[in-house]
Write a protein that holds these residues in place. Structure first.
Motif, PDB file in Angstrom:
ATOM      1  N   TYR A  37      -7.846  -2.620   4.844  1.00  0.00           N
ATOM      2  CA  TYR A  37      -6.115  -3.325   5.104  1.00  0.00           C
ATOM      3  C   TYR A  37      -6.413  -3.124   6.026  1.00  0.00           C
ATOM      4  CZ  TYR A  37      -7.954  -3.500   0.153  1.00  0.00           C
ATOM      5  OH  TYR A  37      -8.845  -3.041  -0.740  1.00  0.00           O
ATOM      6  N   ARG A  38      -5.000  -4.068   7.098  1.00  0.00           N
ATOM      7  CA  ARG A  38      -4.670  -3.866   8.282  1.00  0.00           C
ATOM      8  C   ARG A  38      -3.359  -4.565   7.423  1.00  0.00           C
ATOM      9  NH1 ARG A  38      -4.041  -3.266  13.004  1.00  0.00           N
ATOM     10  NH2 ARG A  38      -6.524  -3.423  13.523  1.00  0.00           N
ATOM     11  N   VAL A  39      -1.926  -3.665   7.496  1.00  0.00           N
ATOM     12  CA  VAL A  39      -1.283  -2.871   7.274  1.00  0.00           C
ATOM     13  C   VAL A  39      -0.075  -2.123   8.019  1.00  0.00           C
ATOM     14  CG1 VAL A  39       0.187  -0.778   5.763  1.00  0.00           C
ATOM     15  CG2 VAL A  39      -2.219  -1.452   5.315  1.00  0.00           C
ATOM     16  N   ARG A  40       1.362  -3.206   7.509  1.00  0.00           N
ATOM     17  CA  ARG A  40       2.682  -2.658   8.765  1.00  0.00           C
ATOM     18  C   ARG A  40       3.145  -2.290   7.762  1.00  0.00           C
ATOM     19  NH1 ARG A  40       4.717  -7.582   8.806  1.00  0.00           N
ATOM     20  NH2 ARG A  40       3.780  -8.294  10.666  1.00  0.00           N
ATOM     21  N   TRP A  41       3.586  -0.447   8.509  1.00  0.00           N
ATOM     22  CA  TRP A  41       4.171   0.267   7.836  1.00  0.00           C
ATOM     23  C   TRP A  41       5.541  -0.036   8.142  1.00  0.00           C
ATOM     24  CZ3 TRP A  41       1.344   3.005   4.779  1.00  0.00           C
ATOM     25  CH2 TRP A  41      -0.254   3.416   4.930  1.00  0.00           C
ATOM     26  N   SER A  42       6.234   0.549   6.669  1.00  0.00           N
ATOM     27  CA  SER A  42       7.824   0.298   6.410  1.00  0.00           C
ATOM     28  C   SER A  42       8.916   1.037   7.472  1.00  0.00           C
ATOM     29  CB  SER A  42       7.995   0.435   5.174  1.00  0.00           C
ATOM     30  OG  SER A  42       7.865   1.583   4.825  1.00  0.00           O
ATOM     31  N   ILE A  49       0.588  -1.265  -0.322  1.00  0.00           N
ATOM     32  CA  ILE A  49      -0.172   0.337   0.074  1.00  0.00           C
ATOM     33  C   ILE A  49       0.988   1.560  -0.272  1.00  0.00           C
ATOM     34  CG2 ILE A  49      -1.758   1.168   1.484  1.00  0.00           C
ATOM     35  CD1 ILE A  49      -3.060  -0.755   0.624  1.00  0.00           C
ATOM     36  N   VAL A  50       0.636   2.045  -1.130  1.00  0.00           N
ATOM     37  CA  VAL A  50       1.129   3.631  -1.109  1.00  0.00           C
ATOM     38  C   VAL A  50       0.375   4.798  -0.487  1.00  0.00           C
ATOM     39  CG1 VAL A  50       3.002   4.543  -2.316  1.00  0.00           C
ATOM     40  CG2 VAL A  50       3.220   2.329  -2.713  1.00  0.00           C
ATOM     41  N   VAL A  51       0.973   5.372   0.357  1.00  0.00           N
ATOM     42  CA  VAL A  51      -0.752   6.291   0.509  1.00  0.00           C
ATOM     43  C   VAL A  51       0.365   7.841   0.565  1.00  0.00           C
ATOM     44  CG1 VAL A  51      -1.412   7.616   2.203  1.00  0.00           C
ATOM     45  CG2 VAL A  51      -1.723   4.866   1.789  1.00  0.00           C
ATOM     46  N   LEU A  70      -2.643   3.631  -3.117  1.00  0.00           N
ATOM     47  CA  LEU A  70      -2.387   2.919  -4.776  1.00  0.00           C
ATOM     48  C   LEU A  70      -2.112   1.283  -3.871  1.00  0.00           C
ATOM     49  CD1 LEU A  70       0.698   4.797  -6.750  1.00  0.00           C
ATOM     50  CD2 LEU A  70      -1.956   4.552  -7.509  1.00  0.00           C
ATOM     51  N   VAL A  71      -1.983   0.589  -4.819  1.00  0.00           N
ATOM     52  CA  VAL A  71      -2.192  -1.235  -4.150  1.00  0.00           C
ATOM     53  C   VAL A  71      -0.797  -1.462  -5.282  1.00  0.00           C
ATOM     54  CG1 VAL A  71      -3.155  -3.090  -4.128  1.00  0.00           C
ATOM     55  CG2 VAL A  71      -4.708  -1.325  -3.319  1.00  0.00           C
ATOM     56  N   ARG A  72       0.195  -2.110  -4.808  1.00  0.00           N
ATOM     57  CA  ARG A  72       1.165  -3.306  -5.694  1.00  0.00           C
ATOM     58  C   ARG A  72       1.409  -4.405  -5.149  1.00  0.00           C
ATOM     59  NH1 ARG A  72       4.717  -0.552  -8.782  1.00  0.00           N
ATOM     60  NH2 ARG A  72       5.259   1.929  -8.192  1.00  0.00           N
ATOM     61  N   ARG A 104       3.912   7.802   2.595  1.00  0.00           N
ATOM     62  CA  ARG A 104       4.053   5.876   3.277  1.00  0.00           C
ATOM     63  C   ARG A 104       3.709   4.808   2.796  1.00  0.00           C
ATOM     64  NH1 ARG A 104       0.788   5.746   8.918  1.00  0.00           N
ATOM     65  NH2 ARG A 104       2.768   4.735   9.283  1.00  0.00           N
ATOM     66  N   ASP A 105       4.565   3.370   2.668  1.00  0.00           N
ATOM     67  CA  ASP A 105       4.392   2.614   1.779  1.00  0.00           C
ATOM     68  C   ASP A 105       3.943   1.322   3.507  1.00  0.00           C
ATOM     69  OD1 ASP A 105       6.180   0.680   1.404  1.00  0.00           O
ATOM     70  OD2 ASP A 105       7.553   2.311   2.304  1.00  0.00           O
TER      71      ASP A 105
END
Length: 164
Positions: free
Chosen positions: A37-42, A9-11, A57-59, A21-22
């Motif tokens: 979605y549950r996202v773990r931020w890099s 996920i890219v915001v 965006l979704v990659r 953020r991704d």
């Protein structure tokens, strides 16, 4: 927008010059891959529940394909505030000049606010400016919400109420 576990996920930032953020999708709340979605931020390692917006965006992990949302819409509206102070009384006129909209032009909306100092108070013009401007801007906001209600009603055929 659809995602699966492992997709990125890219915001984009909501402010000019802000950080992008991704993160990695670690869980999908719905079986069909629709948000949230549950996202773990890099950048922090933190996990959060994400409801993607137009800036997301979704990659996909398997083919590096980018799925882009509907392009963002950008318009500029300007508010002009004119103040007139005389003999302990201040009048503020707030005018919203809205840029062209997709389905017509909002045009200009105008509102007025007044302030009058108590005869026993010391004259401090900036206070009258603040009160009159605040009242004009509040009335301008009410007028804009009223216009939105009319526009919604016209499009839906039902009476609309927009909560302030």
């Amino acid at each position: 927008m659809r995602a699966t576990v492992g997709d990125r996920i890219v915001v984009a930032s909501g402010v000019v010059g802000g950080a992008v953020r991704d993160g990695v999708v670690v869980a999908c709340e719905r079986e069909d891959g629709s948000p949230p979605y549950r996202v773990r931020w890099s950048d922090t390692g933190e996990e959060t529940l994400v409801f993607p917006g137009a800036d997301t965006l979704v990659r996909h992990g398997d083919d590096d394909q980018v799925v882009e949302p509907t392009p963002a819409r950008s318009v500029t509206w300007q508010v002009q505030l004119t103040l007139l102070e005389a003999a302990g009384s201040t009048t503020a006129e707030a005018t919203l000049v809205a840029g062209p909209a997709e389905h017509g032009d909002v045009g200009a909306i105008r509102a007025v606010g007044h302030a009058r100092k108590d005869p026993g108070d010391v004259e401090v013009p900036v206070i009258g400016d603040e009160v009159a401007a605040g009242r004009a801007l509040r009335r301008l906001a009410d007028a804009l919400l009223g216009q939105a209600e009319q526009d919604i009603s016209a499009r839906t055929g039902h009476a609309a109420h927009v909560h302030p």
